[in-house]
Enzyme design. Structure first.
Site, PDB file in Angstrom:
ATOM      1  N   CYS A   1      24.008 -17.101  17.232  1.00  0.00           N
ATOM      2  CA  CYS A   1      24.116 -16.905  19.022  1.00  0.00           C
ATOM      3  C   CYS A   1      22.909 -16.608  19.913  1.00  0.00           C
ATOM      4  O   CYS A   1      23.384 -16.865  21.026  1.00  0.00           O
ATOM      5  CB  CYS A   1      25.060 -14.820  18.798  1.00  0.00           C
ATOM      6  SG  CYS A   1      23.972 -13.886  18.516  1.00  0.00           S
TER       7      CYS A   1
ATOM      8  N   HIS B   1      24.029  -8.486  19.372  1.00  0.00           N
ATOM      9  CA  HIS B   1      24.736  -9.991  19.618  1.00  0.00           C
ATOM     10  C   HIS B   1      24.391 -10.939  21.254  1.00  0.00           C
ATOM     11  O   HIS B   1      23.392  -9.854  21.556  1.00  0.00           O
ATOM     12  CB  HIS B   1      26.434 -10.244  20.230  1.00  0.00           C
ATOM     13  CG  HIS B   1      26.990 -11.062  20.539  1.00  0.00           C
ATOM     14  ND1 HIS B   1      26.791 -12.450  19.985  1.00  0.00           N
ATOM     15  CD2 HIS B   1      27.479 -11.801  21.791  1.00  0.00           C
ATOM     16  CE1 HIS B   1      27.704 -13.419  20.345  1.00  0.00           C
ATOM     17  NE2 HIS B   1      27.951 -13.181  21.868  1.00  0.00           N
TER      18      HIS B   1
ATOM     19  N   ASP C   1      28.951 -15.994  28.199  1.00  0.00           N
ATOM     20  CA  ASP C   1      28.660 -16.325  26.126  1.00  0.00           C
ATOM     21  C   ASP C   1      29.539 -17.067  25.763  1.00  0.00           C
ATOM     22  O   ASP C   1      30.995 -17.341  25.581  1.00  0.00           O
ATOM     23  CB  ASP C   1      29.399 -14.360  25.891  1.00  0.00           C
ATOM     24  CG  ASP C   1      29.301 -14.606  24.521  1.00  0.00           C
ATOM     25  OD1 ASP C   1      27.989 -15.349  23.815  1.00  0.00           O
ATOM     26  OD2 ASP C   1      29.539 -13.595  23.135  1.00  0.00           O
TER      27      ASP C   1
ATOM     28  N   ASN D   1      32.818  -1.219  25.137  1.00  0.00           N
ATOM     29  CA  ASN D   1      33.589   0.748  24.953  1.00  0.00           C
ATOM     30  C   ASN D   1      34.559   0.816  23.831  1.00  0.00           C
ATOM     31  O   ASN D   1      35.045   1.568  23.922  1.00  0.00           O
ATOM     32  CB  ASN D   1      33.957  -0.026  25.869  1.00  0.00           C
ATOM     33  CG  ASN D   1      32.852   0.587  27.233  1.00  0.00           C
ATOM     34  OD1 ASN D   1      32.429   1.322  27.968  1.00  0.00           O
ATOM     35  ND2 ASN D   1      33.120  -0.891  28.416  1.00  0.00           N
TER      36      ASN D   1
ATOM     37  N   GLU E   1      26.729   8.022  29.206  1.00  0.00           N
ATOM     38  CA  GLU E   1      27.554   8.364  27.731  1.00  0.00           C
ATOM     39  C   GLU E   1      28.479   9.427  27.990  1.00  0.00           C
ATOM     40  O   GLU E   1      27.696  10.764  28.577  1.00  0.00           O
ATOM     41  CB  GLU E   1      26.737   7.902  26.520  1.00  0.00           C
ATOM     42  CG  GLU E   1      28.338   8.047  24.711  1.00  0.00           C
ATOM     43  CD  GLU E   1      28.251   7.184  25.608  1.00  0.00           C
ATOM     44  OE1 GLU E   1      30.171   6.816  24.754  1.00  0.00           O
ATOM     45  OE2 GLU E   1      28.118   5.664  25.349  1.00  0.00           O
TER      46      GLU E   1
END
Length: 713
Positions: free
Chosen positions: A273, A332, A355, A395, A444
């Site tokens: 990636c 990633h 992506d 998430n 968070e």
């Protein structure tokens, strides 16, 4: 040419125009301009023209692009030369005239298709080829969809050809230097070749679509993502890559792009990636779209927009993985591109997540984006393109399940973890790592985060398909943790360790039930690929513990270096696990940690004074932390624009480096106009400045050194 107009030559004023259009680093020999901004040409006439106004009325310019240009499809445009140009469309204004030459300002519209253009002059019934030019996106132009108002950001996300890609783990972020190389002479042509191939792959030959940065991003992503590019990532038992290059050994984008072009877009092996995102960044920056590389740590992949993902372990704490199941990646890497989204509400303009890595999706192409980062943050999962996949990836909640000997599954207490905890990119104007998690998520535990999750969950519930119902081979899966929680387990270790060190583990188990508990503890370590695929279990230790009521037990253990030295994956990641079983109820309590094993640093030293065009010496030093010598060491040197391609220096450090606490240095004599070093797997970064030799007044050169080190132990 008839009617009294004869062209002697046309001067494209390449130096001046390319400087004005911020393309001088791409070329000083061909005209490369950006749309929405005029460029100047001078047409020299063979025969003097005295009544120029009469001649001007029957003289036109023609621009055309594509293999079969025509006025009907908008790939050919003819426009007059007037005294005033029109900044909103193709136009030409006569800036200066003389009987023997005309100086003409040519304006390109801010929404013109990017590509290779031909410029012709049409006078009466005659046509004359003036030359060719390349048109790119223009982030300096307010009317261009990729307009970026901040000059420092334009310098970083368009003009900076050196960057940093982050990897490692969320608590131990490591940096890898990367040479994007978007200004090397042949790269712009390769980028358009890549674009052509992507259009062919999608059976889309409409060059007018090239005006749209969304179309460009999706076409390039499709090309880099498709089988013609990626090939098959073949990993042998020894984790060697045959008939290709290991992803960690790519030093920059240009060698990969050249190989891709030379093979006519056949498979280029190998990539992961971060390589894919780096190449994507190079191509889009070259074409004029502001782009950066982004790394997210703890990323849920292949969830098909589900907000839940599962991890499965056996009773020895060994991570089990199916080839195509959703899993949590340690990290990633993807891209962000800056653009206005005319197809969406104004608040969705700005950074767009893109992506190119393959995703398993229920519909559409296997790449994702461009997705507005603001839409991801707000949980607007219905927004194009693929916001739901990005939202789920950062998430999702991961639940740990234990596969028992009879193939039934039991949920583990304490095994839940959350994704998207650290999203980072290189900061503007420095090599500092910038945390941009706040762009993607509210804090968070905040009220805003809860509201966003509730909204997204309502939107995605009907689309959610879990691996438990359709893809696993396990016989039964409980859906809730019904038993009371009587035990607690905590596992801690250092987030990053130097190669050669033993791994310390601290395990705390606590019994807060009202009675004595007989327990069985299994502590283990596995080597891991960055994408969550286990390599092998390298160490395990078991304990039988009797815990009294309200008693805590603290254990300190070590994973010896000898157990992981030959079993580390390419990314040097270890998954540490502790699994505590209550012998009475068979309840299982679980804790895990991921650590990164980092290589010893390289030290790069330069002379205090360095002069341009004169040979200089760079000294690279390595402190060997291991108890054995490092043999057959190799340095690979790559200097963009300074050394032709790559050069290997074997003789410089062909001897074995000393053992632990012995510092041995090796030096190479190289031409000063070197800007980059790269030594396979072990990388370092250093910059210095050189002085121009008197009396020349040339600009300062930046010596950017990013070596990597490869050896055999």
């Amino acid at each position: 040419m008839g009617q009294g107009l004869s062209i002697k030559k046309c001067d494209f004023k390449i130096t001046m125009n390319n400087n004005n259009h911020h393309t001088e680093e791409i070329s000083t020999e061909r005209l490369i301009v950006r749309r929405g901004q005029p460029f100047t040409i001078t047409v020299s006439l063979s025969t003097p023209i005295h009544s120029y106004l009469q001649q001007l009325r029957r003289t036109f310019l023609i621009v055309q692009t594509g293999p079969h240009p025509s006025k009907a499809d908008g790939t050919q445009t003819e426009f007059p030369i007037s005294s005033l140009g029109d900044q909103k469309q193709w136009s030409a204004a006569l800036e200066e005239q003389d009987p023997c030459f005309w100086t003409i300002s040519v304006n390109t519209p801010a929404n013109a298709p990017v590509g290779q253009y031909t410029l012709l002059l049409h006078a009466s019934k005659s046509y004359c080829l003036l030359g060719n030019f390349t048109l790119l996106f223009n982030p300096w132009c307010r009317d261009d969809e990729v307009f970026l108002p901040n000059e420092a950001q334009r310098q970083e996300y368009i003009l900076n050809s050196e960057g940093v890609i982050y990897w490692g783990s969320e608590n131990a972020v490591l940096a890898q230097p990367w040479d994007f190389g978007q200004f090397e002479g042949d790269i712009v042509d390769i980028c358009f070749t890549l674009l052509e191939a992507g259009e062919g792959h999608q059976r889309d030959k409409d060059h007018t679509q090239r005006k749209n940065p969304i179309y460009i991003c999706r076409t390039v992503a499709a090309m880099l993502n498709c089988d013609e590019f990626r090939g098959n990532l073949t990993e042998c038992g020894t984790r060697q890559y045959y008939n290709g290059t290991s992803p960690s050994k790519w030093l920059g984008s240009s060698p990969l792009l050249r190989q891709l072009a030379a093979s006519q877009c056949k498979p280029v092996r190998y990539r992961q990636c971060w390589v894919l995102a780096a190449v994507m960044c190079s191509v889009l920056r070259c074409l004029g779209i502001p782009t950066r590389v982004v790394t997210g740590f703890t990323w849920a992949h292949n969830t098909n927009s589900s907000l839940s993902v599962d991890e499965y372990y056996d009773e020895d704490g060994i991570l089990l993985t199916q080839d195509k199941s959703a899993r949590v990646w340690t990290f990633h890497v993807w891209n962000e591109c800056w653009m206005a989204r005319a197809d969406l509400l104004p608040e969705y303009s700005g950074w767009q997540a893109l992506d190119a890595t393959c995703q398993e999706k229920s519909k559409g192409p296997s790449f994702c984006g461009p997705a507005p980062v603001q839409a991801i943050k707000e949980g607007d999962t219905e927004v194009d393109y693929d916001v739901c996949y990005f939202f789920a990836a950062i998430n999702a909640k991961c639940q740990v399940w234990i596969q028992k000997a009879d193939d039934t599954l039991k949920p583990a207490f304490g095994g839940t973890k959350y994704t998207g905890n650290n999203i980072s990119t290189k900061s503007v104007g420095s090599e500092r790592c910038e945390d941009i998690t706040h762009n993607y998520k509210y804090p968070e535990g905040s009220l805003q985060q809860k509201e966003v999750l509730d909204k997204a969950y309502r939107k995605t519930t009907e689309l959610e398909t879990t691996s438990r119902s359709s893809k696993t081979e396990f016989s039964s899966i409980p859906t809730a943790l019904d038993e009371p929680v009587n035990l607690f387990i905590d596992l801690q270790s250092k987030s990053s360790l130097l190669l050669g060190q033993d791994v310390p583990l601290s395990i705390v188990v606590f019994n807060h039930s009202g009675g004595e508990k007989a327990t069985h503890l299994v502590v283990g370590a596995q080597s891991l690929h960055y994408n969550g695929v286990p390599i092998t279990q390298i160490w395990k230790k078991e304990f039988n513990l009797i815990l009294k009521s309200n008693e805590a037990n603290n254990l300190q253990v070590f994973v010896p270096y000898s157990r992981y030295r030959r079993e580390l994956g390419e990314n040097h990641l270890l998954r540490l696990t502790a699994m505590l079983r209550d012998e009475d109820s068979s309840c299982i309590y679980f804790a895990q940690e991921e650590i990164s094993i980092h290589d010893p640093p390289l030290t790069i030293e330069f002379p205090e004074n360095m002069v341009q065009y004169q040979t200089s010496t760079a000294t690279i030093s390595l402190l060997n932390p291991l108890a054995e010598p490092l043999e057959k060491c190799v340095i690979v040197v790559a200097g963009r624009g300074l050394i032709y391609r790559q050069r290997k220096y074997r003789k410089c450090i062909s001897y074995a480096l000393g053992t632990r606490n012995t510092k041995r240095c090796a030096s190479c004599i190289i031409p000063f106009h070197l800007s980059g070093w790269a030594l396979c797997n072990l990388k370092a970064l250093k910059s210095c400045k050189s002085q121009s030799p008197p009396p020349k007044q040339g600009p300062e050169d930046s010596l950017h050194v990013s070596p990597a080190f490869n050896s055999r132990t």
